[in-house]
Motif scaffolding. Structure first.
Motif, PDB file in Angstrom:
ATOM      1  N   HIS A  63       4.573   2.688   9.115  1.00  8.85           N
ATOM      2  CA  HIS A  63       5.296   1.636   8.402  1.00  8.85           C
ATOM      3  C   HIS A  63       4.556   1.241   7.131  1.00  8.85           C
ATOM      4  O   HIS A  63       5.176   1.059   6.075  1.00  8.85           O
ATOM      5  CB  HIS A  63       5.477   0.409   9.296  1.00  8.85           C
ATOM      6  N   ALA A  64       3.227   1.107   7.219  1.00  8.31           N
ATOM      7  CA  ALA A  64       2.437   0.728   6.043  1.00  8.31           C
ATOM      8  C   ALA A  64       2.568   1.782   4.940  1.00  8.31           C
ATOM      9  O   ALA A  64       2.698   1.441   3.753  1.00  8.31           O
ATOM     10  CB  ALA A  64       0.972   0.541   6.431  1.00  8.31           C
ATOM     11  N   TRP A  65       2.552   3.060   5.340  1.00  6.25           N
ATOM     12  CA  TRP A  65       2.684   4.119   4.333  1.00  6.25           C
ATOM     13  C   TRP A  65       4.074   4.116   3.701  1.00  6.25           C
ATOM     14  O   TRP A  65       4.208   4.246   2.480  1.00  6.25           O
ATOM     15  CB  TRP A  65       2.383   5.472   4.958  1.00  6.25           C
ATOM     16  N   ASP A  66       5.099   3.940   4.530  1.00 10.02           N
ATOM     17  CA  ASP A  66       6.460   3.880   3.996  1.00 10.02           C
ATOM     18  C   ASP A  66       6.613   2.693   3.047  1.00 10.02           C
ATOM     19  O   ASP A  66       7.262   2.801   1.989  1.00 10.02           O
ATOM     20  CB  ASP A  66       7.474   3.772   5.137  1.00 10.02           C
ATOM     21  N   ASP A  67       6.035   1.563   3.432  1.00 17.49           N
ATOM     22  CA  ASP A  67       6.107   0.371   2.595  1.00 17.49           C
ATOM     23  C   ASP A  67       5.406   0.602   1.263  1.00 17.49           C
ATOM     24  O   ASP A  67       5.883   0.168   0.210  1.00 17.49           O
ATOM     25  CB  ASP A  67       5.456  -0.799   3.334  1.00 17.49           C
ATOM     26  N   PHE A  68       4.286   1.290   1.301  1.00 21.30           N
ATOM     27  CA  PHE A  68       3.547   1.629   0.083  1.00 21.30           C
ATOM     28  C   PHE A  68       4.408   2.458  -0.855  1.00 21.30           C
ATOM     29  O   PHE A  68       4.501   2.184  -2.059  1.00 21.30           O
ATOM     30  CB  PHE A  68       2.271   2.383   0.460  1.00 21.30           C
ATOM     31  N   GLN A  69       5.081   3.459  -0.327  1.00 22.20           N
ATOM     32  CA  GLN A  69       5.923   4.318  -1.145  1.00 22.20           C
ATOM     33  C   GLN A  69       7.120   3.550  -1.715  1.00 22.20           C
ATOM     34  O   GLN A  69       7.489   3.730  -2.883  1.00 22.20           O
ATOM     35  CB  GLN A  69       6.416   5.511  -0.309  1.00 22.20           C
ATOM     36  N   ARG A  70       7.709   2.675  -0.904  1.00 21.26           N
ATOM     37  CA  ARG A  70       8.855   1.883  -1.384  1.00 21.26           C
ATOM     38  C   ARG A  70       8.442   0.944  -2.503  1.00 21.26           C
ATOM     39  O   ARG A  70       9.147   0.807  -3.510  1.00 21.26           O
ATOM     40  CB  ARG A  70       9.462   1.107  -0.225  1.00 21.26           C
ATOM     41  N   TRP A  71       7.303   0.271  -2.316  1.00 21.82           N
ATOM     42  CA  TRP A  71       6.830  -0.649  -3.349  1.00 21.82           C
ATOM     43  C   TRP A  71       6.439   0.095  -4.627  1.00 21.82           C
ATOM     44  O   TRP A  71       6.646  -0.406  -5.736  1.00 21.82           O
ATOM     45  CB  TRP A  71       5.660  -1.476  -2.836  1.00 21.82           C
ATOM     46  N   ALA A  72       5.871   1.272  -4.471  1.00 22.78           N
ATOM     47  CA  ALA A  72       5.513   2.069  -5.643  1.00 22.78           C
ATOM     48  C   ALA A  72       6.753   2.400  -6.462  1.00 22.78           C
ATOM     49  O   ALA A  72       6.761   2.303  -7.695  1.00 22.78           O
ATOM     50  CB  ALA A  72       4.799   3.347  -5.217  1.00 22.78           C
ATOM     51  N   ALA A  73       7.829   2.780  -5.768  1.00 23.90           N
ATOM     52  CA  ALA A  73       9.084   3.069  -6.465  1.00 23.90           C
ATOM     53  C   ALA A  73       9.643   1.810  -7.110  1.00 23.90           C
ATOM     54  O   ALA A  73      10.146   1.847  -8.247  1.00 23.90           O
ATOM     55  CB  ALA A  73      10.091   3.661  -5.477  1.00 23.90           C
ATOM     56  N   ARG A  75       8.025  -0.822  -8.192  1.00 25.84           N
ATOM     57  CA  ARG A  75       7.208  -1.211  -9.349  1.00 25.84           C
ATOM     58  C   ARG A  75       7.107  -0.104 -10.386  1.00 25.84           C
ATOM     59  O   ARG A  75       6.487  -0.283 -11.427  1.00 25.84           O
ATOM     60  CB  ARG A  75       5.808  -1.627  -8.897  1.00 25.84           C
ATOM     61  N   ASN A  76       7.691   1.041 -10.096  1.00 26.28           N
ATOM     62  CA  ASN A  76       7.638   2.190 -11.001  1.00 26.28           C
ATOM     63  C   ASN A  76       6.198   2.596 -11.288  1.00 26.28           C
ATOM     64  O   ASN A  76       5.807   2.842 -12.436  1.00 26.28           O
ATOM     65  CB  ASN A  76       8.387   1.883 -12.306  1.00 26.28           C
ATOM     66  N   VAL A  77       5.409   2.655 -10.221  1.00 34.27           N
ATOM     67  CA  VAL A  77       4.005   3.053 -10.310  1.00 34.27           C
ATOM     68  C   VAL A  77       3.845   4.400  -9.618  1.00 34.27           C
ATOM     69  O   VAL A  77       4.184   4.534  -8.439  1.00 34.27           O
ATOM     70  CB  VAL A  77       3.095   2.006  -9.630  1.00 34.27           C
ATOM     71  N   PRO A  78       3.359   5.429 -10.302  1.00 33.25           N
ATOM     72  CA  PRO A  78       3.237   6.748  -9.672  1.00 33.25           C
ATOM     73  C   PRO A  78       2.150   6.759  -8.602  1.00 33.25           C
ATOM     74  O   PRO A  78       1.076   6.182  -8.774  1.00 33.25           O
ATOM     75  CB  PRO A  78       2.869   7.670 -10.839  1.00 33.25           C
ATOM     76  N   VAL A  79       2.436   7.427  -7.479  1.00 37.99           N
ATOM     77  CA  VAL A  79       1.484   7.508  -6.370  1.00 37.99           C
ATOM     78  C   VAL A  79       1.484   8.914  -5.794  1.00 37.99           C
ATOM     79  O   VAL A  79       2.417   9.692  -5.995  1.00 37.99           O
ATOM     80  CB  VAL A  79       1.819   6.497  -5.241  1.00 37.99           C
ATOM     81  N   VAL A  80       0.441   9.220  -5.041  1.00 38.92           N
ATOM     82  CA  VAL A  80       0.363  10.499  -4.346  1.00 38.92           C
ATOM     83  C   VAL A  80       1.459  10.549  -3.279  1.00 38.92           C
ATOM     84  O   VAL A  80       1.843   9.523  -2.721  1.00 38.92           O
ATOM     85  CB  VAL A  80      -1.015  10.686  -3.697  1.00 38.92           C
ATOM     86  N   ALA A 123      -7.119   6.389 -10.014  1.00 41.89           N
ATOM     87  CA  ALA A 123      -7.766   7.685  -9.814  1.00 41.89           C
ATOM     88  C   ALA A 123      -7.632   8.131  -8.367  1.00 41.89           C
ATOM     89  O   ALA A 123      -7.456   9.326  -8.083  1.00 41.89           O
ATOM     90  CB  ALA A 123      -9.238   7.592 -10.205  1.00 41.89           C
ATOM     91  N   LEU A 124      -7.676   7.169  -7.447  1.00 39.56           N
ATOM     92  CA  LEU A 124      -7.525   7.502  -6.033  1.00 39.56           C
ATOM     93  C   LEU A 124      -6.067   7.643  -5.633  1.00 39.56           C
ATOM     94  O   LEU A 124      -5.658   8.664  -5.065  1.00 39.56           O
ATOM     95  CB  LEU A 124      -8.203   6.423  -5.182  1.00 39.56           C
ATOM     96  N   TRP A 125      -5.255   6.626  -5.924  1.00 38.36           N
ATOM     97  CA  TRP A 125      -3.901   6.561  -5.365  1.00 38.36           C
ATOM     98  C   TRP A 125      -2.839   7.271  -6.196  1.00 38.36           C
ATOM     99  O   TRP A 125      -1.755   7.549  -5.708  1.00 38.36           O
ATOM    100  CB  TRP A 125      -3.517   5.102  -5.127  1.00 38.36           C
ATOM    101  N   ARG A 126      -3.165   7.595  -7.439  1.00 37.04           N
ATOM    102  CA  ARG A 126      -2.243   8.372  -8.271  1.00 37.04           C
ATOM    103  C   ARG A 126      -2.690   9.827  -8.371  1.00 37.04           C
ATOM    104  O   ARG A 126      -1.872  10.749  -8.339  1.00 37.04           O
ATOM    105  CB  ARG A 126      -2.171   7.760  -9.668  1.00 37.04           C
TER     106      ARG A 126
END
Length: 207
Positions: A63-73, A75-80, A123-126
């Protein structure tokens, strides 16, 4: 000068990454400096009754990972696309580097501290880079207008490392339960998903 927005966060924090550009934008908009307080979740989490991420039930991790991906989208922030291979690693150098940069800026030195904080997280998360690698940090520091090797020397010193621990103890005393947490004139907000509440507090203060 208006009081700063104090930001407690882990330099390896995924949600700290998502919130960094927005809290920096709010700080600029409302004329507030950001006070960076890198902390160690290894101190904060157990002392505030939390469960270490790797010990959580797989459903909570998913759930935490899915939430991270949803929030990244959102906020329009690129993530791994998946958990970075460099997710876990030494904290001393990247945490100390932020402390060293804060000290340098406070003393009138050149460099963009807010950008450096973002670039370490990105550098880590993108980019899934090793943020404990001196060469990586020298590159990021130089990009942000700092002398990387000079910062690293301060970062690994006893004073900087003690300050990271002190930040962590201060966070526990204030009731911080995770990364990122934002302190605005004594009011504490946990999580980048509460940044709209941070903005509301800044608006009230400005009025």
């Amino acid at each position: 000068m208006l009081s700063p927005i104090t930001v407690f966060y882990s330099v390896r924090g995924s949600f700290a990454y998502l919130g960094q550009q927005e809290i920096a934008r709010l700080a600029r908009q409302y004329g507030r400096p950001l006070l960076h307080k890198p902390m160690l979740l290894s101190i904060v989490v157990p002392e505030t009754g939390g469960i270490w991420f790797t010990d959580r039930h797989p459903a909570r991790v998913r759930h935490a990972w899915d939430d991270f991906q949803r929030w990244a989208a959102w906020r329009n922030v690129p993530v791994v696309p998946e958990d970075p291979k460099n997710h876990y690693g030494p904290m001393e150098l990247p945490s100390g580097l932020v402390v060293a940069a804060q000290k340098s800026v406070n003393a009138g030195g050149k460099g963009d501290l807010d950008r450096l904080a973002f670039e370490i997280l990105a550098a880590l998360w993108r980019d899934d880079r090793d943020i404990a690698d001196p060469a990586v940090l020298d590159e990021l520091a130089g990009t942000c207008g700092f002398d990387g090797p000079a910062l690293r020397e301060v970062a690994l010193g006893e004073a900087a490392q003690s300050e990271v621990v002190a930040n962590s103890r201060e966070a526990v005393d204030l009731g911080v339960i995770g990364s990122p947490s934002y302190l605005v004139e004594g009011e504490l907000f946990y999580g980048q998903d509460r940044l709209h509440f941070v903005e509301a507090a800044l608006k009230r203060s400005a009025a």
